[in-house]
Design a protein around this motif. Sequence first.
Motif, PDB file in Angstrom:
ATOM      1  N   ASP A   1      55.513  54.836  54.432  1.00 19.30           N
ATOM      2  CA  ASP A   1      55.054  55.820  55.097  1.00 19.30           C
ATOM      3  C   ASP A   1      55.229  55.570  56.383  1.00 19.30           C
ATOM      4  OD1 ASP A   1      53.684  56.504  53.046  1.00 19.30           O
ATOM      5  OD2 ASP A   1      52.084  54.429  53.227  1.00 19.30           O
ATOM      6  N   PHE A   2      55.979  54.864  57.020  1.00 19.87           N
ATOM      7  CA  PHE A   2      56.801  54.853  57.676  1.00 19.87           C
ATOM      8  C   PHE A   2      57.449  55.822  58.544  1.00 19.87           C
ATOM      9  CE2 PHE A   2      60.047  53.043  61.095  1.00 19.87           C
ATOM     10  CZ  PHE A   2      58.892  52.666  62.248  1.00 19.87           C
ATOM     11  N   THR A   3      57.219  56.397  59.885  1.00 16.98           N
ATOM     12  CA  THR A   3      57.529  57.847  60.914  1.00 16.98           C
ATOM     13  C   THR A   3      58.573  57.120  61.830  1.00 16.98           C
ATOM     14  OG1 THR A   3      56.327  59.071  59.304  1.00 16.98           O
ATOM     15  CG2 THR A   3      57.646  59.606  61.554  1.00 16.98           C
ATOM     16  N   SER A   4      59.809  57.375  62.192  1.00 15.58           N
ATOM     17  CA  SER A   4      60.387  56.718  62.671  1.00 15.58           C
ATOM     18  C   SER A   4      60.622  57.868  63.965  1.00 15.58           C
ATOM     19  CB  SER A   4      61.955  56.640  62.260  1.00 15.58           C
ATOM     20  OG  SER A   4      62.691  55.559  63.092  1.00 15.58           O
ATOM     21  N   ARG A   5      60.389  56.694  65.004  1.00 18.45           N
ATOM     22  CA  ARG A   5      61.108  58.765  66.301  1.00 18.45           C
ATOM     23  C   ARG A   5      61.622  57.803  67.380  1.00 18.45           C
ATOM     24  NH1 ARG A   5      57.052  57.324  69.984  1.00 18.45           N
ATOM     25  NH2 ARG A   5      55.490  55.720  70.350  1.00 18.45           N
ATOM     26  N   ARG A   6      62.158  58.545  68.170  1.00 20.55           N
ATOM     27  CA  ARG A   6      63.288  58.023  68.730  1.00 20.55           C
ATOM     28  C   ARG A   6      61.613  57.132  70.180  1.00 20.55           C
ATOM     29  NH1 ARG A   6      68.169  58.936  69.180  1.00 20.55           N
ATOM     30  NH2 ARG A   6      69.123  59.149  71.958  1.00 20.55           N
TER      31      ARG A   6
ATOM     32  N   GLN B   1      44.735  50.937  57.111  1.00 17.45           N
ATOM     33  CA  GLN B   1      44.029  50.897  56.295  1.00 17.45           C
ATOM     34  C   GLN B   1      45.199  50.500  55.673  1.00 17.45           C
ATOM     35  OE1 GLN B   1      42.375  52.228  53.695  1.00 17.45           O
ATOM     36  NE2 GLN B   1      43.700  50.978  52.445  1.00 17.45           N
ATOM     37  N   LYS B   2      46.571  50.474  56.364  1.00 12.07           N
ATOM     38  CA  LYS B   2      48.099  49.961  55.732  1.00 12.07           C
ATOM     39  C   LYS B   2      47.769  47.896  56.279  1.00 12.07           C
ATOM     40  CE  LYS B   2      51.049  51.549  54.692  1.00 12.07           C
ATOM     41  NZ  LYS B   2      51.173  51.973  53.691  1.00 12.07           N
ATOM     42  N   ARG B   3      47.080  47.686  57.577  1.00 14.26           N
ATOM     43  CA  ARG B   3      46.964  47.018  58.175  1.00 14.26           C
ATOM     44  C   ARG B   3      46.456  46.166  56.441  1.00 14.26           C
ATOM     45  NH1 ARG B   3      48.655  44.099  62.518  1.00 14.26           N
ATOM     46  NH2 ARG B   3      49.204  45.216  64.014  1.00 14.26           N
ATOM     47  N   LYS B   4      45.191  46.629  56.104  1.00 15.38           N
ATOM     48  CA  LYS B   4      44.463  46.037  54.679  1.00 15.38           C
ATOM     49  C   LYS B   4      45.629  45.747  53.058  1.00 15.38           C
ATOM     50  CE  LYS B   4      40.091  46.770  52.312  1.00 15.38           C
ATOM     51  NZ  LYS B   4      38.941  47.651  52.463  1.00 15.38           N
ATOM     52  N   ASP B   5      45.948  47.134  53.461  1.00 15.64           N
ATOM     53  CA  ASP B   5      47.116  46.501  52.241  1.00 15.64           C
ATOM     54  C   ASP B   5      48.415  45.246  52.147  1.00 15.64           C
ATOM     55  OD1 ASP B   5      45.125  48.709  51.167  1.00 15.64           O
ATOM     56  OD2 ASP B   5      46.798  50.414  52.391  1.00 15.64           O
TER      57      ASP B   5
ATOM     58  N   ALA C   1      55.470  48.526  59.380  1.00 21.56           N
ATOM     59  CA  ALA C   1      54.760  49.719  58.311  1.00 21.56           C
ATOM     60  C   ALA C   1      54.127  50.139  59.875  1.00 21.56           C
ATOM     61  CB  ALA C   1      53.791  48.829  57.730  1.00 21.56           C
ATOM     62  N   PRO C   2      53.284  51.154  59.200  1.00 22.99           N
ATOM     63  CA  PRO C   2      53.006  51.932  60.547  1.00 22.99           C
ATOM     64  C   PRO C   2      51.514  51.250  60.933  1.00 22.99           C
ATOM     65  CG  PRO C   2      52.539  53.147  58.370  1.00 22.99           C
ATOM     66  CD  PRO C   2      54.012  51.979  58.148  1.00 22.99           C
TER      67      PRO C   2
END
Length: 261
Positions: free
Chosen positions: A173-178, A219-223, A214-215
Amino acid sequence: MALIAALLVGCPKSNSDFQTGKKAEAVQDYDTALVYYERALRADPTNAEYKLRASQMRFEDGQFHIRQGRAAEQKGDLQRALTEFEKAQAVDPSSSIADQEVKRTLEKIAAQNAADAPKAMNYNPQDDGMLSEPPELKPLSREPINLKMTNDTRVVYETIAKLAGLSVIFDPDFTSRRITAELPNVTLEQALDAVALESKSFWKPITPSVIFVAPDNPQKRKDVEDEVVKTFYVSNTLTPQDLTESSRDFGNCLICGASSR
């Protein structure tokens, strides 16, 4: 005079960055070539040759990373393939092929993770001698990080990891950006924390030599964040009032510990 002026406009000015770019292109170092061509163009925005070379190199560099990604995919290294496709996407935002490859690879990684999920649910860390507590990061190098770069988030994370002798795994689910990273003489953890803050992500060690990114959302931290349970024994002679006070003091200690971290 008008004829001389026209000739001067039509001829490219001598530029060391442009010459460096040509040398890099000659050895197929397309990333470096693009950097120097764009520097030359910024120094002389009206130069037609600089514009053409920078545009051509942006396309060539994007295609190069697409080829690298496909080669990594054939070897079964989907994370590496995704990194290369996202580099192509960052280098040449107009590339529809890069967009398609990123999307397709993310879908394959998600499917692979879904297939591995049942195995993970039945996994017992004691089976291979792993500790019950979160692993401690043990990089090959603890030299201070000195880095200044503007690039795709994945590339920045991987660059820092390589400097320390680590590997990086990214959440699907990680979205990369500049982003722009300015890291003057900082520790490994400080460098990773700075990039995490800038990219709205978080990291954690999953082995002594591998970190997971991870993003950053609740929720992601909980996971994925680690939870450690410890048992504290107290005397059975304590009164209810003593237990209440001890519980409050222990809670304050936990808060202090979290703040200090």
